[in-house]
Motif scaffolding. Sequence first.
Motif, PDB file in Angstrom:
ATOM      1  N   CYS A 185      38.774  41.775  39.436  1.00 15.17           N
ATOM      2  CA  CYS A 185      38.754  40.838  40.561  1.00 15.17           C
ATOM      3  C   CYS A 185      38.523  41.575  41.882  1.00 15.17           C
ATOM      4  O   CYS A 185      39.414  42.231  42.407  1.00 15.17           O
ATOM      5  CB  CYS A 185      40.055  40.048  40.622  1.00 15.17           C
ATOM      6  N   GLY A 186      37.294  41.493  42.380  1.00 18.17           N
ATOM      7  CA  GLY A 186      36.948  42.149  43.634  1.00 18.17           C
ATOM      8  C   GLY A 186      36.527  43.595  43.463  1.00 18.17           C
ATOM      9  O   GLY A 186      35.845  44.141  44.319  1.00 18.17           O
ATOM     10  N   CYS A 220      41.052  34.675  39.330  1.00 22.57           N
ATOM     11  CA  CYS A 220      40.210  35.341  40.323  1.00 22.57           C
ATOM     12  C   CYS A 220      39.279  34.313  40.956  1.00 22.57           C
ATOM     13  O   CYS A 220      38.473  33.696  40.268  1.00 22.57           O
ATOM     14  CB  CYS A 220      39.405  36.458  39.653  1.00 22.57           C
ATOM     15  N   THR A 273      39.351  37.436  44.847  1.00 20.10           N
ATOM     16  CA  THR A 273      40.758  37.574  45.224  1.00 20.10           C
ATOM     17  C   THR A 273      41.627  36.915  44.151  1.00 20.10           C
ATOM     18  O   THR A 273      41.330  35.808  43.710  1.00 20.10           O
ATOM     19  CB  THR A 273      41.024  36.886  46.584  1.00 20.10           C
ATOM     20  N   CYS A 315      44.219  40.788  37.803  1.00 17.21           N
ATOM     21  CA  CYS A 315      45.084  39.761  38.378  1.00 17.21           C
ATOM     22  C   CYS A 315      46.354  39.697  37.528  1.00 17.21           C
ATOM     23  O   CYS A 315      46.314  39.941  36.324  1.00 17.21           O
ATOM     24  CB  CYS A 315      44.394  38.401  38.369  1.00 17.21           C
TER      25      CYS A 315
END
Length: 179
Positions: A95-96, A108, A112, A102
């Motif tokens: 995620c990112g 996600c 974020t 996460c």
Amino acid sequence: MRHVGLVGLVVAVGAGCAIGCGNPVVGHDCPANETLCGAACVDLQTDREHCGACLVACPPEADCRAGVCEVASCESPLVSCWGVCVDLRTDPAHCGACGRDCAAGELCQRGTCVLECLPGYVACDGSCVDTGTDPLHCGACGSRCPAGEVCEAGACRSSCLPGHVDCDGACVDLTGDPD
């Protein structure tokens, strides 16, 4: 570790490991840039079945480059994370950024990690709320209803019966109340 004799050579072998398992065998004739994996000499920098270490195989869509599995090319918006094409905007394991997981109960969104709420609920201040009825988040996160009002269908309204208004916490009929 136990030691096993092999044609006059002593080879260290870990529990459950076949001869070679990434450790060069003394006296074996592998070229300087190769390592004995099982019965074969391989280049750990380029071998897809032994990428970076013996028995570390790359996925079908990846090649071994400099000892790391990499996808030759991922179509945008996907990127390569350890040889697999992923979407950093939605992948909860990346995620990112590659490898940014996460937490449990999160998903996600736009790169974020956010709290995963049931349908009809919204994540506000670290908890899932119904913005249609929550007086602290009425209609939107952080939109508080004034004291004495309730949240109904996402809008603040007086908690008093029709024809009455809230006066310092008491519902009164202004047309008939002497105060």
